[in-house]
Design a protein around this motif. Sequence first.
Motif, short mmCIF file in Angstrom:
data_model
loop_
_atom_site.label_atom_id
_atom_site.label_comp_id
_atom_site.label_asym_id
_atom_site.label_seq_id
_atom_site.Cartn_x
_atom_site.Cartn_y
_atom_site.Cartn_z
N GLN A 132 10.96 -1.99 -0.98
CA GLN A 132 11.66 -2.94 -0.11
C GLN A 132 13.16 -2.66 -0.09
OE1 GLN A 132 10.88 -7.04 -1.01
NE2 GLN A 132 11.93 -7.77 0.80
N ARG A 133 13.72 -2.43 -1.27
CA ARG A 133 15.16 -2.20 -1.38
C ARG A 133 15.61 -0.96 -0.59
NH1 ARG A 133 15.58 -2.64 -6.64
NH2 ARG A 133 15.13 -0.48 -7.10
N HIS A 134 14.72 0.04 -0.49
CA HIS A 134 15.09 1.28 0.19
C HIS A 134 14.58 1.34 1.62
CE1 HIS A 134 17.14 3.11 -3.14
NE2 HIS A 134 16.18 2.68 -3.93
N GLY A 135 14.23 0.19 2.18
CA GLY A 135 13.97 0.12 3.61
C GLY A 135 12.59 0.51 4.07
N ILE A 136 11.61 0.56 3.18
CA ILE A 136 10.24 0.81 3.64
C ILE A 136 9.83 -0.43 4.44
CG2 ILE A 136 7.84 1.18 2.93
CD1 ILE A 136 9.66 3.56 2.31
N PRO A 137 9.43 -0.25 5.69
CA PRO A 137 9.10 -1.42 6.52
C PRO A 137 7.86 -2.16 6.01
CG PRO A 137 8.56 0.62 7.67
CD PRO A 137 9.25 1.01 6.41
N SER A 138 7.71 -3.40 6.43
CA SER A 138 6.58 -4.21 5.97
C SER A 138 5.25 -3.63 6.45
CB SER A 138 6.73 -5.66 6.42
OG SER A 138 6.79 -5.73 7.83
N GLU A 167 3.95 7.87 9.31
CA GLU A 167 5.25 7.56 8.69
C GLU A 167 5.19 7.78 7.17
OE1 GLU A 167 7.19 4.11 11.47
OE2 GLU A 167 5.31 3.62 10.41
N LEU A 168 4.09 7.37 6.55
CA LEU A 168 3.94 7.58 5.12
C LEU A 168 3.88 9.07 4.80
CD1 LEU A 168 3.52 6.54 2.23
CD2 LEU A 168 1.07 6.54 2.72
N ARG A 169 3.12 9.83 5.60
CA ARG A 169 3.01 11.27 5.39
C ARG A 169 4.39 11.92 5.49
NH1 ARG A 169 1.03 13.99 2.37
NH2 ARG A 169 -0.76 12.64 2.54
N GLU A 170 5.22 11.46 6.43
CA GLU A 170 6.58 12.00 6.58
C GLU A 170 7.41 11.75 5.33
OE1 GLU A 170 9.96 13.83 7.96
OE2 GLU A 170 7.92 13.96 8.77
N ILE A 171 7.29 10.55 4.76
CA ILE A 171 8.03 10.23 3.54
C ILE A 171 7.53 11.09 2.37
CG2 ILE A 171 8.47 8.42 1.82
CD1 ILE A 171 8.33 6.38 4.16
N LEU A 172 6.21 11.28 2.29
CA LEU A 172 5.66 12.10 1.22
C LEU A 172 6.04 13.57 1.36
CD1 LEU A 172 2.10 10.50 0.94
CD2 LEU A 172 3.90 10.43 -0.80
N ASP A 192 0.83 -1.21 0.00
CA ASP A 192 0.00 0.00 0.00
C ASP A 192 0.86 1.26 0.00
OD1 ASP A 192 -2.35 -1.49 -0.01
OD2 ASP A 192 -2.52 -1.48 2.17
N ALA A 193 1.97 1.22 0.73
CA ALA A 193 2.88 2.36 0.75
C ALA A 193 3.51 2.56 -0.62
CB ALA A 193 3.96 2.16 1.81
N ALA A 194 3.90 1.47 -1.28
CA ALA A 194 4.49 1.58 -2.62
C ALA A 194 3.49 2.19 -3.60
CB ALA A 194 4.95 0.21 -3.11
N ILE A 195 2.23 1.79 -3.49
CA ILE A 195 1.19 2.36 -4.35
C ILE A 195 1.06 3.86 -4.07
CG2 ILE A 195 -1.28 2.37 -4.85
CD1 ILE A 195 -1.20 -0.70 -4.31
N ALA A 196 1.02 4.23 -2.79
CA ALA A 196 0.88 5.64 -2.43
C ALA A 196 2.10 6.46 -2.87
CB ALA A 196 0.69 5.77 -0.92
N LEU A 197 3.28 5.86 -2.81
CA LEU A 197 4.50 6.55 -3.24
C LEU A 197 4.70 6.48 -4.75
CD1 LEU A 197 6.92 5.26 -0.44
CD2 LEU A 197 5.93 7.56 -0.64
N ASP A 198 3.92 5.64 -5.41
CA ASP A 198 4.00 5.43 -6.85
C ASP A 198 5.37 4.91 -7.27
OD1 ASP A 198 2.70 5.30 -9.29
OD2 ASP A 198 3.33 7.31 -9.89
N PRO A 258 12.91 10.99 0.60
CA PRO A 258 14.34 10.68 0.62
C PRO A 258 14.94 10.84 -0.78
CG PRO A 258 13.03 8.68 0.87
CD PRO A 258 12.08 9.83 0.87
N PRO A 259 16.26 10.96 -0.88
CA PRO A 259 16.90 11.17 -2.19
C PRO A 259 16.53 10.12 -3.24
CG PRO A 259 18.49 11.53 -0.43
CD PRO A 259 17.24 11.01 0.21
#
Length: 122
Positions: A19-25, A31-36, A6-12, A40-41
Amino acid sequence: MMSRRDAAIALDVPLEMAQRHGIPSRLSEAELREILDNPPPWLVQSRANRTGKRPVWVHLQCDVCGYSEAARPKKWWPDFTYVSCAHHSPAEVPAPAAGFVRSEFDGIGTRFVGIADVDPSQ
């Protein structure tokens, strides 16, 4: 709590990239709002590299019952006229327009059949 998918969908971004960049399961909405809000680079670079030719995720919705899901589009997918759950009868979607040829594609998302009506003269 939301899943990594769901986070990957939201982040597109693809699930593999999340997974490779450490988004937790599992992560919270905060936490998602903070990433949005403060991407991160790697996310900034991913967005900058997009050409816009193909979306990362598409939202599929059954034209018969309304069931929907997000899926990664495949290169071989044509532009579908209709999408329906595999258990629905082909007669449940409108017939193709006069002169059009219908093709059905199984295995779209987890449970769909894609239907493409095309004009054979083109």
